[in-house]
Motif scaffolding. Sequence first.
Motif, short mmCIF file in Angstrom:
data_model
loop_
_atom_site.label_atom_id
_atom_site.label_comp_id
_atom_site.label_asym_id
_atom_site.label_seq_id
_atom_site.Cartn_x
_atom_site.Cartn_y
_atom_site.Cartn_z
N PRO A 153 0.84 -1.20 0.00
CA PRO A 153 0.00 0.00 0.00
C PRO A 153 0.88 1.25 0.00
CG PRO A 153 0.04 -1.00 2.18
CD PRO A 153 0.77 -1.94 1.25
N PRO A 154 0.33 2.36 -0.50
CA PRO A 154 1.14 3.60 -0.51
C PRO A 154 1.37 4.08 0.91
CG PRO A 154 -1.11 4.06 -1.14
CD PRO A 154 -1.00 2.56 -1.03
N PRO A 155 2.43 4.85 1.13
CA PRO A 155 2.69 5.35 2.49
C PRO A 155 1.58 6.32 2.90
CG PRO A 155 4.19 6.38 0.92
CD PRO A 155 3.42 5.31 0.17
N PRO A 156 1.33 6.44 4.21
CA PRO A 156 0.27 7.36 4.66
C PRO A 156 0.64 8.80 4.33
CG PRO A 156 1.51 6.52 6.52
CD PRO A 156 2.01 5.80 5.31
N LEU A 157 -0.38 9.62 4.14
CA LEU A 157 -0.15 11.04 3.84
C LEU A 157 0.23 11.77 5.13
CD1 LEU A 157 -3.19 11.66 1.49
CD2 LEU A 157 -0.79 11.52 0.85
N PRO A 158 0.99 12.84 5.00
CA PRO A 158 1.34 13.59 6.21
C PRO A 158 0.09 14.23 6.81
CG PRO A 158 2.20 14.68 4.25
CD PRO A 158 1.61 13.37 3.81
N PRO A 159 0.07 14.48 8.13
CA PRO A 159 -1.11 15.10 8.75
C PRO A 159 -1.40 16.46 8.12
CG PRO A 159 0.57 14.55 10.40
CD PRO A 159 1.13 14.22 9.06
N GLY A 160 -2.68 16.78 7.94
CA GLY A 160 -3.09 18.08 7.40
C GLY A 160 -3.08 18.14 5.89
N SER A 161 -2.72 17.07 5.23
CA SER A 161 -2.65 17.08 3.77
C SER A 161 -4.08 17.10 3.21
CB SER A 161 -1.89 15.86 3.27
OG SER A 161 -1.98 15.79 1.88
#
Length: 169
Positions: free
Chosen positions: A111-119
């Motif tokens: 799976p793709p890496p998680p998005l940074p917070p607030g994205s």
Amino acid sequence: MERERMERERLERERLERERLERERLERERLERERLERERAERERAERERLERERLEQEQLEIERLERERLERERLEKEHQEQLDREQMDWERERRMSNADAVQGPPAPPPPPPLPPGSTVTPVTGPPPPPCPPPPPPLPPSLPASGPPPPPGPPPPPPPPGQAGGGGG
């Protein structure tokens, strides 16, 4: 007469003095023997205590040594068991992956890496899943509705040696 009396008194005084000195000498000797006996008893007591302390220290050291050996043995057994468990899990995982590869084909990409917070960007998903396989073809009218017959079971085991061909001679 007077001189005899004085001589007797002098002799009596000397006798009493000798007896007093003898009593004092005997008393000093008795006190010295008692002192030496007390010192000997004290030395023996101190030696017994020293030996008992040494014995207890040796016992304690032995108990500590046995405890260290037990803990080391348990640690090694635990490490060995953990290694066996890891090897068993690796073997099972490889078997499952091998079985899954035979059934499903290559594994899905990670799976793709998680998005940074607030994205605010929405993640892009991968390609759509593959379509389901087509339904099986309709059964020929000669087969019952329950489906095709089950596959044949395993072949019977071969007869033991010496019994094949009619019993031998």
